[in-house]
Enzyme design. Sequence first.
Site, PDB file in Angstrom:
ATOM      1  N   LYS A 294       0.798  -1.224   0.000  1.00 48.64           N
ATOM      2  CA  LYS A 294       0.000   0.000   0.000  1.00 48.64           C
ATOM      3  C   LYS A 294       0.838   1.285   0.000  1.00 48.64           C
ATOM      4  O   LYS A 294       0.407   2.304  -0.545  1.00 48.64           O
ATOM      5  CB  LYS A 294      -0.949   0.021   1.204  1.00 48.64           C
TER       6      LYS A 294
ATOM      7  N   ASP B  57      -9.940   3.172   2.508  1.00 47.10           N
ATOM      8  CA  ASP B  57     -10.050   2.643   3.867  1.00 47.10           C
ATOM      9  C   ASP B  57     -10.624   3.689   4.820  1.00 47.10           C
ATOM     10  O   ASP B  57     -11.406   3.368   5.707  1.00 47.10           O
ATOM     11  CB  ASP B  57      -8.677   2.194   4.382  1.00 47.10           C
TER      12      ASP B  57
END
Length: 299
Positions: free
Chosen positions: A71, A107
């Site tokens: 990520k 997220d």
Amino acid sequence: MLSEEIKNFGIVGYPVGHSLSPKIYMAAFASGGYPKYNYIPMPMPAGRLMLVVDGVKDLEFRGINVTIPHKTNIMKYLDAIDPDAKIIGAVNTIVNDGGMLTGYNTDVTGFLASLTEADFLAEDCNAVILGAGGVARAAIWGLCKRNAGCITIGARNPEKAANLAKDFEQYSDILVYDWQAEEFKEILQSADILINATPLGMYPNLDEMPPVDLTLLPEGALVYDIIYNPAKTKFLQKAEELGFKTLNGLSMLLRQGEEAYRLFTGELPDLDIMRRVALQELKVLQRKIDKEKEKTTIQ
């Protein structure tokens, strides 16, 4: 009218065999009128991310999701980064617009939506986060956006947590403690929400949990474990036994997926279908867990 256009999507990480995303997205695409859209799991070891970026462009993927451990590292290969992802320092969704790759972090959207679903008001709350990884970053930024009153990180590695807190110092004053320190135990006594942002307790390590005394929490606190497999970790089981309201990571998973789908297609998916598929897959995984427990008991 059904779309006859073929488009490719996928998820990149290492490993990715455990991911629910392929089945969730394929069900969402089919129900949304995109039966020819494909979603492909792509395991990719560290050090080969440039191959992913080239492949996404050369094969004209519309978008991909990114999971552990890529990520952060994938950000340097992108053409543009959304402000939320830039602040968090992590990307979990990439959209390809004619060869231009833009990174997003859904997220944080999923985290905030999950708090709303749980009827938890983050404004002015005392929030305690366990862990200092990528998920913790998204949670911290979400709490900053909602004007949390106090944010505290409890971590096994306070030095790593201090570096994380420094990244957000212009948005909030964040306290950092070793999660077994006496000072941290005092913080727990006034927490409105305790968030496990570590992988402790995730399948297959079902007997693990953060070394935190849940009895110190005040009555009415919300105990949130961002893990969704298993649906009820040892951490949440203990919290339920003590009478606390609990929340697992399924809502965050679905809501961040909902936002990624919107970025991919410009439309919102059928969240009920996504939830149904996720629950079906989690039931299959739970049966696997139960069988493994039976074998252990017999032995």
